[in-house]
Design a protein around this motif. Structure first.
Motif, short mmCIF file in Angstrom:
data_model
loop_
_atom_site.label_atom_id
_atom_site.label_comp_id
_atom_site.label_asym_id
_atom_site.label_seq_id
_atom_site.Cartn_x
_atom_site.Cartn_y
_atom_site.Cartn_z
N ASP A 218 60.17 39.57 45.64
CA ASP A 218 58.99 40.34 45.28
C ASP A 218 59.33 41.71 44.71
O ASP A 218 60.42 42.22 44.93
N GLU B 97 51.82 40.56 44.88
CA GLU B 97 53.09 39.92 45.22
C GLU B 97 52.83 38.55 45.83
O GLU B 97 51.71 38.24 46.22
N SER B 98 53.88 37.75 45.93
CA SER B 98 53.66 36.38 46.37
C SER B 98 53.13 36.38 47.80
O SER B 98 53.49 37.22 48.61
N THR C 116 46.77 32.35 44.40
CA THR C 116 46.55 30.92 44.14
C THR C 116 45.35 30.41 44.91
O THR C 116 44.52 29.67 44.39
N GLN D 66 51.20 26.67 37.60
CA GLN D 66 52.46 27.29 37.20
C GLN D 66 53.48 26.29 36.64
O GLN D 66 54.13 26.55 35.64
N GLU E 129 49.82 31.73 37.07
CA GLU E 129 51.25 31.90 36.72
C GLU E 129 51.63 30.94 35.59
O GLU E 129 52.71 30.34 35.61
N HIS F 282 52.19 37.59 39.03
CA HIS F 282 52.80 38.63 39.85
C HIS F 282 53.41 39.69 38.95
O HIS F 282 53.93 40.69 39.43
#
Ligand SMILES: Nc1ncnc2c1ncn2[C@@H]1O[C@H](COP(=O)(O)OP(=O)(O)O)[C@@H](O)[C@H]1O
Ligand SMILES: Nc1ncnc2c1ncn2[C@@H]1O[C@H](COP(=O)(O)OP(=O)(O)O)[C@@H](O)[C@H]1O
Ligand SMILES: [Mg+2]
Ligand SMILES: [Mg+2]
Lengths: 342, 338
Positions: free
Chosen positions: A191, B44-45, B50, B94, B178, B211
């Motif tokens: 990240d 951020e992930s 999603t 994605q 994504e 992201h």
């Protein structure tokens, strides 16, 4: 950084034997790496970056063949060709002289070993059995990568975050004080804020320990931030190499220029971006002449016939292109906005 | 004001893990997607992008709150109205490798939804329409592609097929999750430009999830960005405002941390240090503002006790809304000293 050369790669070529024919993954690559310098290898996926770095430590897949070239390594005034080393010498070379942190390796720790034991194993495997030395060294390194040694040492890999594992790997990589550290996509899949921490840690480590770095990335921003020099790879070849400012502000190869034009920038107002047309080539049956010519806006008939050699145009700045003059003309508008803004 | 084409009203979503653990993935999200806008969700992930996209597209239901399509609660839509909603909102994932069936030809992949929804009646019509779609996504000459299988195409070409498939139902909204993250840098922009052109050419509203803030900036320059952190929107506003005049501490930290493809700029950037690098787990969210344990401008007794709501910042000339109590109450941010 000084002018002492630690690694000199000459005309290195690697071929993978695949069922569909030989894959020319790295062709006639030459470059030098100086002490304490960070060299970035940039390029799209499949351009041969990983293959090149695996060849440097001779960890290529079985199907691979190094079919030409030399990799000259110098330490303490002694120079050796890595390609001539026997297995025992090669084992000593990896880690003691040249450590590699593989892509995604933060997820490839041995899951049943505590971090402490991974360090111990690595040290032992390379003949360092002195526990007190190991304790001192790891404490020092953990401080450098900003990890709490007490906490991390007794942990199993899964108990650490991805960023902590990556920093642990960096510490492990330099445990035996190598002169060269190779990093394959060191921040990909991490990240943003974790990436920042890794970049800062790496910069600090390099300042302190003065090793040379070869890092592989498809991320131009990372190269802009971390590299002293940058090599652009395309279809298994280095098509341009130069100082980081030369590459970003005065590119001499159409592919580098194309990459720079296609990456969005965070702080330049509205971007005008253009993609490179076409697709990356197939390395089993690459285009004739300059391998970039089918995608190149400046390509002439000569480009499809004859491969341009890597040629020096400015001090330390080389490009393999028949039409460098056209690139120089075209690159003028690259940072136009930046100039008019300020 | 026009009615949003899609809207979240206080949407929350959680998942059960095991018998007792509940993971709160999205919490109390209000979000309006306006007709023909470019809206970008960044973060951020793991922040819930999603999940948000799936709920927008009707692939997942909220645990709480309502989703409105053209002003109507989608949970109450029935029959033809529900089908129209599902056809109108399409999602692009994605990974074009995973989302295209490897045993089907491109023609089969694209004609299947055409037949299923009754857009075409016979083979000749289907070939024609599939050809049009392939042209629309710049997969030409059509004859070179239409009878191939996914593995015979490059990653970029496969993603174009996914986009063509999303277009089979003539959607009014495309959620691109994504969608170019796995595509090579040199061709990313051509795919993005093609998506962006659909807003004008096909009257499609685009929700782009990424992201990558630089990509978000490029995509949504004329639209808006919503920044998410741990299941909430922490800042939303017009794109140039977000990237050039960020307000929320998290947005500021994020922008300051990102390297840029310009050596001078990236090396002179001022990095704001976090107070902690650890990202809290969703199952152990901190009280108050979820960012407070890491926030450089933390205010004791405010940030750790009250949950901030999106609101304008009084001193800010821009029109962003942020979820930060000190800011929205008009305070100056001061670095926290312990
Ligand atoms: N083990 C292998 N066998 C056959 N081909 C391979 C192997 N590893 C890589 N290649 C091929 O070699 C080329 C270069 O790959 P790689 O070095 O991984 O590039 P990069 O790291 O730039 O993405 C690609 O065409 C890839 O498909
Ligand atoms: N089906 C599920 N079950 C349990 N947890 C889930 C599920 N889907 C998503 N999550 C969790 O929700 C969080 C947000 O996920 P996601 O929406 O995919 O975030 P993003 O797209 O921003 O990375 C993550 O912590 C993820 O592990
Ligand atoms: Mg690689
Ligand atoms: Mg996601």
């Amino acid at each position: 950084m000084n002018d002492e050369i630690v690694l000199k790669v000459e005309d290195l070529s690697v071929i993978y034997n695949s069922s569909r024919g030989p894959v020319r993954a790295t062709s006639n690559v030459s470059f030098e790496l100086r002490k304490g310098e960070a060299l970035a290898l940039i390029g799209e996926s499949g351009s041969g970056k990983t293959t090149l770095s695996l060849a440097l430590i001779r960890m290529l897949a079985k199907s691979a063949e190094i079919n030409a070239g030399k990799v000259l390594y110098t330490r303490d005034g002694k120079t050796r060709n890595i390609l001539d080393m026997n297995d025992g010498e090669m084992r000593a070379f990896r880690w003691n002289d040249c450590a590699m942190v593989f892509q995604g390796a933060q997820n490839a720790f041995n899951p049943v070993l505590r971090i402490r034991d991974q360090f111990l194993d690595t040290a032992r495997a390379h003949g360092r059995n002195d526990k007190e030395w190991l304790r001192q060294r790891t404490l020092e390194l953990f401080k450098l990568v900003r990890l709490d040694p007490q906490r991390v040492f007794d942990s199993y890999p899964h108990e650490l975050s991805g960023g902590m594992r990556q920093r642990t790997l960096l510490a492990l990589g330099v445990l035996l004080d190598p002169q060269i550290v190779i990093l394959d996509e060191p921040t990909t899949a991490l990240d943003i804020l974790t990436q920042r921490a890794i970049i800062d840690v790496l910069n600090e480590m390099q300042t302190r320990l003065n090793f040379s770095i070869i890092f592989i990335s498809h991320d131009l921003a990372l190269a802009a931030e971390m590299a002293d020099r940058v090599a652009t790879m395309y279809a298994g070849e280095i098509v341009e190499i130069g100082g980081v400012n030369q590459i970003f502000y005065e590119p001499l190869h159409p592919y580098t220029l194309g990459l720079l034009r296609s990456v969005p920038k965070l702080s330049h107002g509205q971007d005008e971006l253009v993609s490179i047309t076409g697709n990356p080539p197939n390395l089993i049956d690459p285009p004739s002449g300059c391998k970039f010519h089918p995608r190149c806006q400046f390509a002439s008939e000569k480009c499809s016939r004859e491969a341009p050699p890597l040629t020096e145009y400015d001090a330390g700045h080389q490009s393999a292109c028949w039409h460098v003059d056209k690139v120089i003309e075209a690159r003028k508008d690259l940072y136009k906005k930046k100039v008019t803004e300020s | 004001m026009t009615t949003p084409i899609l809207e979240f009203e206080n949407v929350s979503r959680s998942f059960k893990k095991g018998r007792t653990t509940i993971i709160p993935v999205l919490q109390n999200i209000d979000l309006a997607v306006n007709p023909l806008e470019f809206l970008c969700l960044v973060g951020e992930s793991g922040c819930g992008k999603t999940t948000t996209g799936k709920i927008l597209a009707g692939l997942l239901a909220p645990s709480d709150g309502r989703v409105l399509f053209e002003g109507q609660d989608v949970a109450k839509l029935k029959g033809e109205d529900y089908k129209r909603y599902r056809r109108s909102v399409q999602i692009i994932h994605q990974d074009p490798y995973a989302s295209l069936n490897p045993t089907h030809s491109i023609y089969n992949i694209l004609s299947y939804p055409l037949f299923r929804h009754g857009y075409v009646k016979n083979y000749a019509q289907a070939r024609d329409r599939v050809g049009e779609l392939l042209q629309r996504v710049d997969l030409t000459p059509v004859g070179d592609v239409i009878d191939k299988y996914p593995h015979q195409l490059s990653g970029g070409q496969r993603q174009r097929v996914s986009i063509a498939r999303a277009l089979t139902t003539n959607p009014s909204i495309i959620v691109a999750d994504e969608a170019v993250s796995m595509v090579d840098v040199s061709i990313r922009i051509s795919i993005l430009n093609m998506l962006m052109a659909m807003q004008n050419d096909l009257a499609v509203t685009l929700v782009f999830i990424t992201h990558d803030l630089a990509l978000a900036k490029y995509f949504a320059w004329k639209g808006r960005i919503a920044v998410m952190y741990l299941g909430r929107v922490v800042e939303i506003g017009r794109t140039p405002e977000i990237t050039e005049n960020p307000q929320h501490p998290y947005t500021k930290v994020l922008l300051s941390a990102i390297p840029e493809p310009d050596p001078d700029r990236t090396r002179t950037k001022v990095h704001v240090a976090l107070r902690s690098e650890d990202i809290p787990r969703l199952t152990e969210l901190p009280p108050g503002c979820a960012f407070h344990p890491r926030c450089p401008w933390f205010v004791e007794g405010v940030c750790n006790t009250h949950i901030p709501q999106l609101a304008p910042v009084p001193r800010n000339l821009g029109d962003s809304d942020v979820a930060c109590i000190p800011l929205t109450q008009g305070a100056e941010l001061k670095l926290y000293e312990s």
